[in-house]
Write an enzyme that holds these catalytic residues in place. Structure first.
Site, PDB file in Angstrom:
ATOM      1  N   HIS A  82     -15.487 -73.998  11.636  1.00  0.00           N
ATOM      2  CA  HIS A  82     -15.539 -75.532  11.932  1.00  0.00           C
ATOM      3  C   HIS A  82     -15.510 -74.503  13.277  1.00  0.00           C
ATOM      4  O   HIS A  82     -14.633 -74.091  14.243  1.00  0.00           O
ATOM      5  CB  HIS A  82     -13.812 -76.512  12.306  1.00  0.00           C
ATOM      6  CG  HIS A  82     -13.826 -77.668  13.036  1.00  0.00           C
ATOM      7  ND1 HIS A  82     -12.674 -78.129  12.695  1.00  0.00           N
ATOM      8  CD2 HIS A  82     -14.252 -77.675  14.248  1.00  0.00           C
ATOM      9  CE1 HIS A  82     -12.901 -79.200  14.409  1.00  0.00           C
ATOM     10  NE2 HIS A  82     -13.800 -78.871  14.816  1.00  0.00           N
ATOM     11  N   HIS A 110     -15.201 -85.080  11.800  1.00  0.00           N
ATOM     12  CA  HIS A 110     -13.571 -84.769  12.452  1.00  0.00           C
ATOM     13  C   HIS A 110     -12.580 -86.558  12.408  1.00  0.00           C
ATOM     14  O   HIS A 110     -13.158 -87.654  12.746  1.00  0.00           O
ATOM     15  CB  HIS A 110     -13.691 -84.879  13.893  1.00  0.00           C
ATOM     16  CG  HIS A 110     -14.854 -83.210  14.617  1.00  0.00           C
ATOM     17  ND1 HIS A 110     -15.392 -82.765  13.957  1.00  0.00           N
ATOM     18  CD2 HIS A 110     -14.014 -82.369  15.241  1.00  0.00           C
ATOM     19  CE1 HIS A 110     -15.464 -81.523  14.216  1.00  0.00           C
ATOM     20  NE2 HIS A 110     -14.615 -81.625  15.330  1.00  0.00           N
ATOM     21  N   GLU A 158      -7.904 -85.733  14.284  1.00  0.00           N
ATOM     22  CA  GLU A 158      -7.463 -84.690  15.646  1.00  0.00           C
ATOM     23  C   GLU A 158      -6.556 -85.299  16.565  1.00  0.00           C
ATOM     24  O   GLU A 158      -5.224 -85.009  16.884  1.00  0.00           O
ATOM     25  CB  GLU A 158      -8.586 -84.463  16.328  1.00  0.00           C
ATOM     26  CG  GLU A 158      -8.283 -83.359  17.481  1.00  0.00           C
ATOM     27  CD  GLU A 158      -9.620 -83.221  18.030  1.00  0.00           C
ATOM     28  OE1 GLU A 158     -10.580 -83.588  17.795  1.00  0.00           O
ATOM     29  OE2 GLU A 158      -9.961 -82.080  18.688  1.00  0.00           O
ATOM     30  N   ASP A 190     -12.730 -73.426  16.420  1.00  0.00           N
ATOM     31  CA  ASP A 190     -13.169 -74.830  17.509  1.00  0.00           C
ATOM     32  C   ASP A 190     -14.585 -74.472  18.211  1.00  0.00           C
ATOM     33  O   ASP A 190     -16.017 -74.901  18.534  1.00  0.00           O
ATOM     34  CB  ASP A 190     -12.038 -75.881  17.493  1.00  0.00           C
ATOM     35  CG  ASP A 190     -12.487 -77.362  17.439  1.00  0.00           C
ATOM     36  OD1 ASP A 190     -13.761 -77.817  17.210  1.00  0.00           O
ATOM     37  OD2 ASP A 190     -11.009 -77.997  18.013  1.00  0.00           O
TER      38      ASP A 190
HETATM   39  N1  HPA Z   1     -13.687 -82.521  18.690  1.00  0.00           N
HETATM   40  C1  HPA Z   1     -14.609 -83.821  18.623  1.00  0.00           C
HETATM   41  N2  HPA Z   1     -15.389 -82.962  19.116  1.00  0.00           N
HETATM   42  C2  HPA Z   1     -15.338 -81.997  19.662  1.00  0.00           C
HETATM   43  C3  HPA Z   1     -14.296 -81.161  19.648  1.00  0.00           C
HETATM   44  C4  HPA Z   1     -13.751 -81.379  18.846  1.00  0.00           C
HETATM   45  O1  HPA Z   1     -12.352 -80.412  18.805  1.00  0.00           O
HETATM   46  N3  HPA Z   1     -15.184 -79.369  20.047  1.00  0.00           N
HETATM   47  C5  HPA Z   1     -16.554 -80.379  19.928  1.00  0.00           C
HETATM   48  N4  HPA Z   1     -16.736 -81.351  19.825  1.00  0.00           N
HETATM   49 ZN    ZN Z   2     -14.500 -79.852  16.749  1.00  0.00          ZN
END
Ligand code: HPA
Ligand code: ZN
Length: 349
Positions: free
Chosen positions: A25, A205, A208, A286
């Site tokens: 990731h 994703h 989050e 990330d």
């Molecule tokens: N989340 C969603 N989109 C993203 C992220 C993330 O952590 N990093 C880069 N684009």
């Molecule tokens: Zn991400």
């Protein structure tokens, strides 16, 4: 099952740095350091709205995902030519190899670039060439995952897929990133179904900032093989059981979660309970240029904050290989290397 040898706690940070690991990731645009942003802007004759590297870096104070995304998309605007994409990926891969990453599956956001008139071939060819060179020059294997921006429409995602398909041999899968709240997985059901038919790997994703329902939809509607982040799963006991039983990997990013105020204090991060509940959790960076650290910083800081041990370190590294889309022989080789590093650490005690 490998019996974890006893390792002195003071040697844990060195062990964390030394273990071979896969990074699953990482947004390549999020590896663009302020120094490289300035260098590329100069090379491309662009003006930046910041007077210096320091001024840009000091703007990296985020309150949530959207506050980060606004500055992250602005930073990517210096990428124009194939060589720019190559240089960015080359810099990340060298940094990752220094952290003993043996395999990386790298996200890229083509729509951030095609919207500015950069052809998708420029993006993919530059990144892919860097991955190929990394294999021979750095001994690290790397592949690409094309992400659709979820704040854009499904129609736009289809158009991006269409443009990318002539280059399908240069990426292994698709993902879904950008603003989670207000853009649930269901919005992309048809384009993910098409990607599945095409034989691409699928990730997204979810969970989050969004609720457990977002993870359920990523699994059941998009049919993804991995969940990126997924830390909100902890709020739903049934979902936790499902993820543990299926060993669906979560690509967790501790420093990202801290910097975007998902867990404002790392000591409250739930990586340890996720792992102890039997989930296939992994550690990743990330957007390392924006969140204050690469993968080893994520390992050392979350371990220091939550008191995890060598046993957790072994599990996380082993999970990263299990969760990867690499070949079975590669996975076996890396699992073997992981055991060897643990044994070496005991011998030298
Ligand atoms: N989340 C969603 N989109 C993203 C992220 C993330 O952590 N990093 C880069 N684009
Ligand atoms: Zn991400």
């Amino acid at each position: 099952m490998f019996k974890i040898p006893p390792i002195a706690p003071e040697r844990l940070p060195a062990l964390l740095r030394a273990i071979p690991k896969a990074e699953l990731h990482i947004h390549i645009e999020g590896s663009l350091e302020p120094e490289l942003i300035f260098a590329l802007a100069q090379r491309n004759g662009q003006m930046l709205p910041y007077p210096s590297v320091e001024a840009l870096r000091s703007a990296y104070a985020f309150t949530n995902l959207q506050s980060f995304l606004d500055i992250y998309y602005a930073g990517a605007s210096v990428l124009l030519h194939e060589q720019d994409f190559y240089d960015m990926a080359r810099a990340y891969l060298a940094r990752a190899a220094a952290d003993n990453v043996v395999h990386a599956e790298i996200f890229f956001d083509p729509q951030t670039h095609t919207a500015r008139g950069v052809p998708i071939e420029t993006v993919i060819n530059g990144l892919h060439r860097a991955c190929e060179d990394a294999r021979t020059l750095l001994g690290i294997s790397a592949s690409l995952i094309l992400c659709f921006l979820r704040h854009l429409s499904e129609e736009e995602a289809f158009a991006t897929l269409e443009q990318a398909l002539p280059l399908q041999d240069k990426f292994i899968g698709v993902g879904l990133d950008s603003s989670e709240l207000g853009h649930p997985p269901e919005k992309f059901a048809r384009v993910f179904a098409r990607c599945r038919e095409l034989g691409l790997h699928l990730v997204a994703h979810a969970g989050e900032e969004g609720p457990p329902a977002s993870i359920w939809s990523a699994l059941d509607v998009l049919k993804v093989e991995r969940i990126d982040h997924g830390v909100q799963a902890f709020k739903d006991a049934t979902l936790m059981q499902r993820l543990a039983q299926s060993r669906t990997p979560l690509t967790v990013c501790p420093l990202s979660n801290q910097k975007l105020c998902v867990f404002p204090d790392l000591k409250d991060h739930n990586l340890r309970p996720l792992l102890e509940a039997g989930l296939c959790a992994t550690v990743n960076s990330d957007d390392p240029a924006y969140f204050g650290g690469y993968i080893n910083d994520n390992f050392t800081q979350v371990f220091a904050a939550t008191g995890m041990t060598a046993r957790h370190a072994y599990q996380l590294a082993s999970n990263s290989f299990e969760a990867s889309f690499a070949s079975e022989p590669d996975k076996r080789r890396w699992q073997h290397q992981l055991k060897e590093v643990f044994e070496r650490f005991v011998e030298y005690d």
